[in-house]
Design a protein around this motif. Sequence first.
Motif, PDB file in Angstrom:
ATOM      1  N   GLY A 209       6.928  -5.472 -11.537  1.00  0.00           N
ATOM      2  CA  GLY A 209       6.643  -6.626 -11.334  1.00  0.00           C
ATOM      3  C   GLY A 209       5.755  -6.832  -9.572  1.00  0.00           C
ATOM      4  O   GLY A 209       5.780  -7.949  -9.000  1.00  0.00           O
ATOM      5  N   THR A 210       5.610  -5.678  -9.078  1.00  0.00           N
ATOM      6  CA  THR A 210       4.838  -5.564  -7.774  1.00  0.00           C
ATOM      7  C   THR A 210       3.291  -5.601  -8.054  1.00  0.00           C
ATOM      8  O   THR A 210       3.075  -5.123  -9.071  1.00  0.00           O
ATOM      9  N   ARG A 211       2.553  -5.398  -7.053  1.00  0.00           N
ATOM     10  CA  ARG A 211       1.158  -5.152  -6.955  1.00  0.00           C
ATOM     11  C   ARG A 211       0.606  -4.338  -6.143  1.00  0.00           C
ATOM     12  O   ARG A 211       0.160  -4.457  -5.103  1.00  0.00           O
ATOM     13  N   PRO A 212       0.904  -2.861  -6.516  1.00  0.00           N
ATOM     14  CA  PRO A 212       0.582  -1.788  -5.560  1.00  0.00           C
ATOM     15  C   PRO A 212      -0.858  -1.202  -5.200  1.00  0.00           C
ATOM     16  O   PRO A 212      -1.541  -1.589  -6.385  1.00  0.00           O
TER      17      PRO A 212
ATOM     18  N   ILE B  34       0.890  -1.275   0.229  1.00  0.00           N
ATOM     19  CA  ILE B  34       0.008   0.098   0.000  1.00  0.00           C
ATOM     20  C   ILE B  34       0.888   1.220  -0.014  1.00  0.00           C
ATOM     21  O   ILE B  34       1.940   1.287   0.822  1.00  0.00           O
ATOM     22  N   LEU B  35       0.640   2.042  -0.728  1.00  0.00           N
ATOM     23  CA  LEU B  35       1.146   3.365  -0.528  1.00  0.00           C
ATOM     24  C   LEU B  35       0.079   4.669  -0.578  1.00  0.00           C
ATOM     25  O   LEU B  35      -0.899   4.625  -1.534  1.00  0.00           O
ATOM     26  N   GLY B  36       0.258   5.650  -0.022  1.00  0.00           N
ATOM     27  CA  GLY B  36      -0.586   6.869  -0.190  1.00  0.00           C
ATOM     28  C   GLY B  36      -0.280   7.754   0.987  1.00  0.00           C
ATOM     29  O   GLY B  36       0.567   7.612   1.903  1.00  0.00           O
ATOM     30  N   GLN B  37      -1.134   8.907   1.112  1.00  0.00           N
ATOM     31  CA  GLN B  37      -0.901   9.907   2.083  1.00  0.00           C
ATOM     32  C   GLN B  37      -1.509   9.395   3.430  1.00  0.00           C
ATOM     33  O   GLN B  37      -2.865   8.963   3.476  1.00  0.00           O
ATOM     34  N   GLU B  38      -0.924   9.195   4.522  1.00  0.00           N
ATOM     35  CA  GLU B  38      -1.331   8.783   5.964  1.00  0.00           C
ATOM     36  C   GLU B  38      -1.840   7.409   6.002  1.00  0.00           C
ATOM     37  O   GLU B  38      -2.756   7.316   6.799  1.00  0.00           O
ATOM     38  N   VAL B  39      -1.626   6.485   5.076  1.00  0.00           N
ATOM     39  CA  VAL B  39      -2.056   5.229   5.133  1.00  0.00           C
ATOM     40  C   VAL B  39      -1.172   4.389   6.400  1.00  0.00           C
ATOM     41  O   VAL B  39      -1.777   3.295   6.765  1.00  0.00           O
ATOM     42  N   GLY B  40      -0.179   4.976   6.458  1.00  0.00           N
ATOM     43  CA  GLY B  40       0.570   3.921   7.492  1.00  0.00           C
ATOM     44  C   GLY B  40       0.588   4.687   9.139  1.00  0.00           C
ATOM     45  O   GLY B  40      -0.434   4.125   9.761  1.00  0.00           O
ATOM     46  N   VAL B  41       1.367   5.374   9.532  1.00  0.00           N
ATOM     47  CA  VAL B  41       1.391   6.026  11.175  1.00  0.00           C
ATOM     48  C   VAL B  41       0.216   6.331  11.483  1.00  0.00           C
ATOM     49  O   VAL B  41      -0.542   5.885  12.370  1.00  0.00           O
ATOM     50  N   TRP B  42      -0.597   6.880  10.574  1.00  0.00           N
ATOM     51  CA  TRP B  42      -1.943   7.559  11.062  1.00  0.00           C
ATOM     52  C   TRP B  42      -3.152   6.576  10.926  1.00  0.00           C
ATOM     53  O   TRP B  42      -3.866   6.594  11.798  1.00  0.00           O
ATOM     54  N   GLY B  43      -2.799   5.571  10.185  1.00  0.00           N
ATOM     55  CA  GLY B  43      -3.881   4.354   9.858  1.00  0.00           C
ATOM     56  C   GLY B  43      -4.878   4.687   8.880  1.00  0.00           C
ATOM     57  O   GLY B  43      -5.789   3.930   8.936  1.00  0.00           O
ATOM     58  N   GLY B  44      -4.776   5.765   7.902  1.00  0.00           N
ATOM     59  CA  GLY B  44      -5.632   5.864   7.049  1.00  0.00           C
ATOM     60  C   GLY B  44      -6.521   7.090   7.473  1.00  0.00           C
ATOM     61  O   GLY B  44      -6.982   7.021   8.552  1.00  0.00           O
ATOM     62  N   THR B  45      -6.752   8.005   6.614  1.00  0.00           N
ATOM     63  CA  THR B  45      -7.543   9.104   7.119  1.00  0.00           C
ATOM     64  C   THR B  45      -8.963   8.604   7.158  1.00  0.00           C
ATOM     65  O   THR B  45      -9.886   9.484   7.980  1.00  0.00           O
TER      66      THR B  45
ATOM     67  N   GLY C 215       4.533  -3.256   8.551  1.00  0.00           N
ATOM     68  CA  GLY C 215       5.889  -2.577   8.398  1.00  0.00           C
ATOM     69  C   GLY C 215       5.823  -1.510   7.315  1.00  0.00           C
ATOM     70  O   GLY C 215       4.772  -1.422   6.509  1.00  0.00           O
ATOM     71  N   ALA C 216       6.894  -0.823   7.362  1.00  0.00           N
ATOM     72  CA  ALA C 216       7.094   0.344   6.688  1.00  0.00           C
ATOM     73  C   ALA C 216       7.030   0.091   5.031  1.00  0.00           C
ATOM     74  O   ALA C 216       6.846   1.086   4.241  1.00  0.00           O
ATOM     75  N   ASP C 217       7.806  -0.950   4.846  1.00  0.00           N
ATOM     76  CA  ASP C 217       8.080  -1.111   3.430  1.00  0.00           C
ATOM     77  C   ASP C 217       6.783  -1.382   2.608  1.00  0.00           C
ATOM     78  O   ASP C 217       6.768  -1.114   1.296  1.00  0.00           O
ATOM     79  N   ARG C 218       5.880  -1.985   3.300  1.00  0.00           N
ATOM     80  CA  ARG C 218       4.772  -2.449   2.884  1.00  0.00           C
ATOM     81  C   ARG C 218       3.421  -1.503   2.989  1.00  0.00           C
ATOM     82  O   ARG C 218       2.263  -1.823   2.488  1.00  0.00           O
ATOM     83  N   VAL C 219       3.597  -0.737   3.609  1.00  0.00           N
ATOM     84  CA  VAL C 219       2.524   0.304   4.135  1.00  0.00           C
ATOM     85  C   VAL C 219       3.345   1.751   4.018  1.00  0.00           C
ATOM     86  O   VAL C 219       3.583   2.222   5.087  1.00  0.00           O
ATOM     87  N   ARG C 220       3.466   2.553   2.967  1.00  0.00           N
ATOM     88  CA  ARG C 220       4.305   3.259   2.669  1.00  0.00           C
ATOM     89  C   ARG C 220       3.502   4.569   2.683  1.00  0.00           C
ATOM     90  O   ARG C 220       2.774   5.034   1.974  1.00  0.00           O
ATOM     91  N   ASP C 221       4.054   5.416   3.573  1.00  0.00           N
ATOM     92  CA  ASP C 221       3.526   6.803   3.782  1.00  0.00           C
ATOM     93  C   ASP C 221       4.112   7.758   2.699  1.00  0.00           C
ATOM     94  O   ASP C 221       5.581   7.569   2.659  1.00  0.00           O
ATOM     95  N   THR C 222       3.252   8.343   1.926  1.00  0.00           N
ATOM     96  CA  THR C 222       4.013   9.154   0.847  1.00  0.00           C
ATOM     97  C   THR C 222       3.931  10.787   1.245  1.00  0.00           C
ATOM     98  O   THR C 222       3.023  11.235   1.952  1.00  0.00           O
TER      99      THR C 222
END
Lengths: 321, 323
Positions: free
Chosen positions: B74-77, B26-37, B49-56
Motif C-alpha cells: 500500500g505504499t509508493r516506493p 525513497i530507498l536506496g544506497q546513499e540516498v539519505g545522509v550522503w544526498g544521492g551519489t 526524515g530517515a523514514d521517508r529517505v531510507r539508506d539501504t
Amino acid sequence: MEKSEHLDLYQQMVVIRILEGRSAELYQQGKIGGFLHLYIGQEAVSTGLISARKPQDRVITAYRDHGVAINCGISAKEVMAELLGKATGVSGGKGGSMHLADVNNNFWGGHAIVGSHLPIAAGLALGDVYQKQDGVTICMFGDGATNIGYFHEALNLSKVWKLPVLWVCENNQYGMGTTVERASAVSEIRQKADGYAMKNDNVDGMDIMKVREKALEMIEEIRSGSGPQFLEINTYRFRGHSMGDPERYRQQEEIRKWQENDPIGIYRRYLVEEKIASEEELNGEDKKANEIVEDAVHFAESSPEPAAEELFKNIYVEEGR
Amino acid sequence: MAKITMRQAISQALWEEMERDPKVFILGQEVGVWGGTYAVTKGFYDHFGADRVRDTPISEAAIIGSAIGAAIAGTRPVAELMTINFAFSAMDHIVNQSAKMHYMFNGQMVLPLVIRTVGGGGRQLGATHSQTPDAIFAHFPGLKVVAPGTPADAKGLLKAAIRSNDPIMFIEHATLYQIRGEVPDGDYIVPIGKSTVQRSGDHVTIVTYSKMLELSLKAAEQLAKDGIEAEIVDLRTLRPLDMEPVIESFKKTNRAVIVEEGWKSFGVGAEISAQIYEHAFDYVDAPIKRVAQKEVPLPYNRNLEQMALPQVEDIIKAVKEVL
C-alpha cells in the motif's frame, strides 16, 4: 483453546492431506499441468503457524503453497480450481499451483523462484511499519532457500530496519534431492540467524500444538517490537519434491520412520488422549474433509476455462502493452 | 518556466511528489545522509526524515524486493539503483517478480513502484559501469521503461511514473544531469508511453531517446547547413512503445536512422526498424540505418571508449547514406 477451534485445525490438516492426494491423481490424469509440489507430511507446520496469526498478519510462502492457502482461509474450491487452471481459481487460472494468493485473506503468495520472496516479505513488513500498522509478516521458506543470497540480504535488512517479520524455515531435510548436510555449511539452519544477531528457535514440525505455541510466543514478541525473529521447523515431506521426482536420494526406510510421526496421527492422538474429541467425532471430521475436497474437485472440473480476452488483462493497471 | 538542469528537474519532481503524497518514499544506497551519489536527493534526508529517505545496505535484491513488498502493501516506493549495471544484481526481482505479479495473481497485487537508475557510458568507468542495457528491460511485458532526454521530460515523466500504479524502470543518463532546459514549474506531467517529435524536418527521420537525443540534435544542426532537414522523434518510453509519431514521420520522409547508445544487436534500433518495415513497408525508399555502440565491452581508455560510443559524425554519415 476451544474444542471447536481444535476441530477446525484438525479438519484443515485433513483437508490438505486429502486435497493433495486428489491433486496427485488429477495430475496423473493430465488435468493439472506444470509442476505440482505436495504438502503431505508438512501439514502441522503451516496449520499450527497460521493458527497463531491475527487477521492483520501477512503470510507469504514459496511454491509448496496449497496447504498454506487452505490455512489462510482460501476455500478448497478456489485452490483446486486454480490447480486445474480454471477461471474460478484463486488467481483466475493464470497463476497455477505455485502461484496461489488471496490478498483479502492476507495471503501474499505462492512464489516460485527459490528465496526470491524473502526480500518481498521484508517489504511487506516495511509497508506495515511505514503505514504504522501493527501486522507481523510470516515468511515461510524451505531449507534450500537459506543458501541463496536473497535470504541473507533479506535477513540482514530486516534486522537493520527492525522489521516485524517471523522468518520461518520449513526444514524438510531436502532441497529437491540434496540433503541439508550436502548443501548448507551448517546443518542446524537456525544458526544462520545468529549471523544477523537475530533471536531464533526451533520446533518439532510434526506436532501442531508445539508449532502453534512457539509461533504464538514469537509473533507476539515481534508485535511488541522485538524486531525480526527466526524459527526453524523440522519436518518431512512424505512425497517427492514434485510429481516428477524419482526419489533416488532417499531410502523407503527413512520415509517409513518419519511416517510413524504422521502429524495428523499425532494431533489425533493428542485430541483423544486429552479427551478433547472422540475417535467418532474425528472420523466425522475426516468424512467432512473428504466431502469438502470432493466438492472442490467437482467445482473445479465443472468451472469454465478463462475467457480468451483474459490473456491481455492485468498486464498493467494502466493502459499499455 | 525556468531554465534548470536535468538533475534539478528530477530532484524537483521527487520533492514535489513527496510533498504531495505521504505514501511516497525513497530507498536506496546513499540516498539519505550522503544526498544521492548524483546529488539528486540532496537535502531530502533533512527535510523528509530517515523514514521517508531510507539508506539501504548494498543489497540490490533486497532494495528492489523490499520495494515490491512495500508497494503491494500500500505504499509508493521510489527505489534507487545507483547504476543500471547494479540492476543485474536485482534482475530476479525486477524481471521475475515486479513484471509478473500483477498479471500472475490476476490483478490482486498492485505495484506502484518506480526504480530510478542511471545508465550510459562516456565517463571512463570501464566495462562494468558503463552499460546502456535499456533494451533488455524493455523486453518484458509487465514492466514499463522510461528514459527521458530533456529536463522537462525528466520532470514530467518522473511525476507520471510516481503516480502510476505499474512498476517502472526510470532510466536516467549519467552525462545528462548537467544539461539545461526550460522546465515548467509545479505540477507538470508528461504521459508515459508517448513518443514526441523534438525537431521537425522533411528529409529523414531520426528515431532516438535519452543521451542520443542530444547527439542527434547536434547532428541535425550540422545537416541543416547542408540543406538536410532531419525530423527527430524522441521515444521517451521504450515500453509501452508509441510508434505512431515514428510511422507518421517515416511516411513523410521515407527514410530513417535509428540512434541508440546501447549495442546494435537485438537492440532498440532492431525493434524500431522491424516495426517500420511491418507498418510502413510501402513507404521505404532506402534501407533503414542503425547507429549504435560498437559490439565490445566498453573500454576504459578515453580514445577507445569514444571510438566505441556513437558520435555525432556517425549520425551524419548514416543520414547521408540513407538519402
